[in-house]
Design an enzyme around this catalytic site. Structure first.
Site, PDB file in Angstrom:
ATOM      1  N   GLU A  88       0.965  -0.941   0.375  1.00  0.00           N
ATOM      2  CA  GLU A  88       0.172  -0.181   0.116  1.00  0.00           C
ATOM      3  C   GLU A  88       1.027   1.116   0.141  1.00  0.00           C
ATOM      4  O   GLU A  88       2.000   1.210   0.405  1.00  0.00           O
ATOM      5  CB  GLU A  88      -0.741  -0.057   1.174  1.00  0.00           C
ATOM      6  N   CYS A 101       3.706   8.571   1.856  1.00  0.00           N
ATOM      7  CA  CYS A 101       3.590   7.649   1.971  1.00  0.00           C
ATOM      8  C   CYS A 101       5.032   6.012   1.451  1.00  0.00           C
ATOM      9  O   CYS A 101       2.797   5.669   0.833  1.00  0.00           O
ATOM     10  CB  CYS A 101       2.881   7.331   4.323  1.00  0.00           C
ATOM     11  N   CYS A 108       5.584  -7.222   6.940  1.00  0.00           N
ATOM     12  CA  CYS A 108       7.380  -6.610   7.966  1.00  0.00           C
ATOM     13  C   CYS A 108       7.142  -7.827   8.654  1.00  0.00           C
ATOM     14  O   CYS A 108       6.286  -8.911   9.401  1.00  0.00           O
ATOM     15  CB  CYS A 108       6.632  -5.674   8.120  1.00  0.00           C
ATOM     16  N   CYS A 112       5.478  -6.098  15.703  1.00  0.00           N
ATOM     17  CA  CYS A 112       5.318  -5.320  16.494  1.00  0.00           C
ATOM     18  C   CYS A 112       3.679  -5.202  16.695  1.00  0.00           C
ATOM     19  O   CYS A 112       3.443  -5.602  15.544  1.00  0.00           O
ATOM     20  CB  CYS A 112       5.658  -3.500  15.945  1.00  0.00           C
ATOM     21  N   CYS A 115       0.902  -3.224  15.498  1.00  0.00           N
ATOM     22  CA  CYS A 115       0.380  -2.911  13.988  1.00  0.00           C
ATOM     23  C   CYS A 115       0.119  -3.590  13.148  1.00  0.00           C
ATOM     24  O   CYS A 115       0.780  -4.563  12.902  1.00  0.00           O
ATOM     25  CB  CYS A 115       2.018  -2.469  13.356  1.00  0.00           C
ATOM     26  N   GLY A 158       6.076  -2.454   5.800  1.00  0.00           N
ATOM     27  CA  GLY A 158       7.237  -2.569   5.745  1.00  0.00           C
ATOM     28  C   GLY A 158       8.872  -2.207   6.899  1.00  0.00           C
ATOM     29  O   GLY A 158       8.465  -1.219   6.773  1.00  0.00           O
ATOM     30  N   GLU A 159      10.058  -2.789   6.370  1.00  0.00           N
ATOM     31  CA  GLU A 159      10.835  -2.663   7.747  1.00  0.00           C
ATOM     32  C   GLU A 159      11.829  -1.192   7.035  1.00  0.00           C
ATOM     33  O   GLU A 159      12.755  -2.243   5.967  1.00  0.00           O
ATOM     34  CB  GLU A 159      11.579  -3.179   8.453  1.00  0.00           C
ATOM     35  N   SER A 188      12.021   6.205   8.648  1.00  0.00           N
ATOM     36  CA  SER A 188      11.816   5.724   9.708  1.00  0.00           C
ATOM     37  C   SER A 188      11.751   4.208  10.423  1.00  0.00           C
ATOM     38  O   SER A 188      11.766   3.771   8.884  1.00  0.00           O
ATOM     39  CB  SER A 188      10.195   5.372   9.608  1.00  0.00           C
ATOM     40  N   SER A 211      11.333   4.414  15.639  1.00  0.00           N
ATOM     41  CA  SER A 211       9.758   4.284  16.415  1.00  0.00           C
ATOM     42  C   SER A 211      10.183   3.871  17.747  1.00  0.00           C
ATOM     43  O   SER A 211      10.264   2.853  17.906  1.00  0.00           O
ATOM     44  CB  SER A 211       8.898   3.532  15.588  1.00  0.00           C
ATOM     45  N   ASN A 289      -4.032   3.335  16.633  1.00  0.00           N
ATOM     46  CA  ASN A 289      -4.603   3.746  15.817  1.00  0.00           C
ATOM     47  C   ASN A 289      -5.254   2.252  16.161  1.00  0.00           C
ATOM     48  O   ASN A 289      -4.634   1.716  16.277  1.00  0.00           O
ATOM     49  CB  ASN A 289      -3.989   3.661  14.151  1.00  0.00           C
ATOM     50  N   CYS A 332      -1.588   5.667  10.557  1.00  0.00           N
ATOM     51  CA  CYS A 332      -0.318   4.865  10.974  1.00  0.00           C
ATOM     52  C   CYS A 332      -0.715   3.225  11.158  1.00  0.00           C
ATOM     53  O   CYS A 332      -1.331   3.024  12.407  1.00  0.00           O
ATOM     54  CB  CYS A 332       0.278   5.844  11.672  1.00  0.00           C
TER      55      CYS A 332
HETATM   56  N1  SAH Z   1       9.161  -0.091  10.170  1.00  0.00           N
HETATM   57  C1  SAH Z   1       8.862   1.414  10.179  1.00  0.00           C
HETATM   58  C2  SAH Z   1       8.117   2.132   9.557  1.00  0.00           C
HETATM   59  C3  SAH Z   1       7.011   2.040   9.945  1.00  0.00           C
HETATM   60  S1  SAH Z   1       6.280   3.752   9.757  1.00  0.00           S
HETATM   61  C4  SAH Z   1       9.173   1.484  11.476  1.00  0.00           C
HETATM   62  O1  SAH Z   1       8.251   1.090  12.094  1.00  0.00           O
HETATM   63  O2  SAH Z   1       9.044   2.581  12.263  1.00  0.00           O
HETATM   64  C5  SAH Z   1       5.029   3.705  11.138  1.00  0.00           C
HETATM   65  C6  SAH Z   1       4.762   4.229  12.378  1.00  0.00           C
HETATM   66  O3  SAH Z   1       3.409   3.892  12.716  1.00  0.00           O
HETATM   67  C7  SAH Z   1       6.182   3.440  13.190  1.00  0.00           C
HETATM   68  O4  SAH Z   1       6.748   4.520  14.153  1.00  0.00           O
HETATM   69  C8  SAH Z   1       4.548   2.488  13.813  1.00  0.00           C
HETATM   70  O5  SAH Z   1       5.373   1.764  15.031  1.00  0.00           O
HETATM   71  C9  SAH Z   1       3.465   2.900  14.007  1.00  0.00           C
HETATM   72  N2  SAH Z   1       2.545   2.429  14.189  1.00  0.00           N
HETATM   73  C10 SAH Z   1       2.780   0.656  14.237  1.00  0.00           C
HETATM   74  N3  SAH Z   1       1.136   0.854  14.042  1.00  0.00           N
HETATM   75  C11 SAH Z   1       0.018   1.160  15.271  1.00  0.00           C
HETATM   76  C12 SAH Z   1      -0.688   2.332  15.512  1.00  0.00           C
HETATM   77  N4  SAH Z   1      -1.658   0.528  15.263  1.00  0.00           N
HETATM   78  N5  SAH Z   1      -1.334   3.060  15.482  1.00  0.00           N
HETATM   79  C13 SAH Z   1       0.007   3.955  15.602  1.00  0.00           C
HETATM   80  N6  SAH Z   1       0.597   3.939  15.474  1.00  0.00           N
HETATM   81  C14 SAH Z   1       1.185   3.056  14.960  1.00  0.00           C
END
Ligand code: SAH
Length: 350
Positions: A88, A101, A108, A112, A115, A158-159, A188, A211, A289, A332
């Site tokens: 996406e 974005c 990924c 986490c 997410c 993804g990371e 990020s 993050s 979220n 996010c």
């Molecule tokens: N993998 C990388 C890039 C993804 S950025 C990273 O983690 O930084 C996506 C961002 O949204 C990250 O900061 C992640 O921790 C955050 N995120 C993931 N799930 C979320 C959620 N349910 N609500 C709000 N932020 C979230």
């Protein structure tokens, strides 16, 4: 995999143009990256060549769904790739800027729990062409709306630092060919230290976002499992070296999870961590979220405001990020490429 339209760099594209006059390369490069045109529409190039290139260099992204949020300022694309994997991309239109974005991997592996992408697991790395094409398509759409896309954030699926090579080549392309400023590109990461070190050595000074979500190892181990491999002290050290080398903005992402990391003592801990490593970071607060596989809810508006105030009071620069696209699962952590995410039965332990 055969190569795709946005995979070759200038030199590699030149290699496909043997026998053509020298200026063809410029015409094509400008057509692709300045005009943002499909090869078929680069009209100053002979038709036969355009046709050959369309066959030899197919595009990577097939649109499955395009969703626009209620207020029309967020567009989410779901793409299918040549092997059927799905990713996406989210285009965000603000009054003063346009940001895309992008995804750096299909799925990924960082797991986490809060997410949606992490819940769905890892499929594969994206190629340079697949990353760049996401930006080109978004920039083209922005242009059609008479807006200019100037910002790219690697905050999709993804990371990025687990696919550093392709991510970096795409950054160079966005900068060198599309003309985006490195200051407007943000990578990020969950905190993959070797990736951050690599970035530190790279030439272009992009913004780094980490993050963080927790400022002690016990909680962070649970929220961001890769923390067990790259613990906070080492991570902060790597961030500090990045900052010293680049002088760029460093930001911490903090998804506020009700009762988990939104208490006063969490703010105090975060402030202490920033002070200890002399990191003048900017903290982005995002109320968590909802995702299908995580039972705990995001902090209430009042708790978000209180946490924000605590941080400010402690001298930490912080802003609350307005949530975009929750109604189209584009916010996010909500990108799961339409995959059903298995529901977890076990609530997060604290
Ligand atoms: N993998 C990388 C890039 C993804 S950025 C990273 O983690 O930084 C996506 C961002 O949204 C990250 O900061 C992640 O921790 C955050 N995120 C993931 N799930 C979320 C959620 N349910 N609500 C709000 N932020 C979230």
């Amino acid at each position: 995999m055969s190569t795709t339209l946005y995979t070759p760099d200038r030199e590699e594209l030149a290699g496909l143009l043997v026998g053509e006059p020298r200026y063809r390369l410029d015409q094509l490069w400008t057509g692709l990256y300045t005009q943002l045109a499909a090869p078929a529409d680069i009209s100053n190039v002979p038709k036969a060549l355009r046709e050959r290139l369309s066959v030899e260099l197919p595009t990577s992204l097939t649109q499955v769904v395009r969703k626009v949020s209620d207020d029309g300022d967020t567009v989410k694309y779901l793409w299918e790739l040549h092997d059927g994997s799905r990713i996406e991309t989210v285009l965000m239109l603000y009054p003063d800027r346009v940001t895309v974005c992008v995804s750096s991997q299909a799925g990924c592996a960082m797991a986490c729990g809060f997410c949606a992408t992490g819940q769905a697991g890892f499929t594969r790395q994206l190629s340079v062409g697949e990353i760049v094409e996401q930006v080109v398509v978004a920039a083209r759409e922005a242009r059609a709306m008479e807006r200019r896309l100037a910002n790219v954030v690697f905050m999709g699926m993804g990371e990025p630092m687990a696919n550093e090579g392709a991510v970096w080549s795409s950054v160079e392309r966005l900068h060198g060919a599309i003309g985006l400023s490195a200051r407007h590109i943000t990578i990020s990461t969950v905190g993959i230290i070797p990736g951050i070190r690599k970035l530190t050595e790279r030439k272009l000074p992009v913004n780094l976002a980490v993050s963080l979500h927790a400022a002690n190892d016990t909680l962070r181990d649970e929220l961001v499992p890769i923390n067990t491999r790259y613990p906070l002290d080492d991570l902060m050290q790597a961030c500090s070296e990045y900052l010293a080398a680049k002088g760029r903005r460093l930001s911490f992402e903090w998804a506020l999870i009700d009762g988990v990391n939104d208490r006063e003592r969490d703010a105090v801990e975060l402030a202490r961590l920033c002070r200890q490593f002399r990191l003048p970071a900017h903290v982005n607060l995002i109320p968590l979220n909802p995702t299908p596989g995580y039972p705990t809810i995001g902090s209430s508006k009042a708790k978000v405001a209180a946490f924000h105030q605590h941080l400010i009071g402690l001298g930490v620069n912080a802003t609350v990020r307005r949530n975009r696209g929750t109604d189209i699962d584009a916010a996010c952590g909500q990108l799961a490429a339409g995959q059903p995410v298995a529901l977890r039965t076990k609530p997060a332990e604290r």
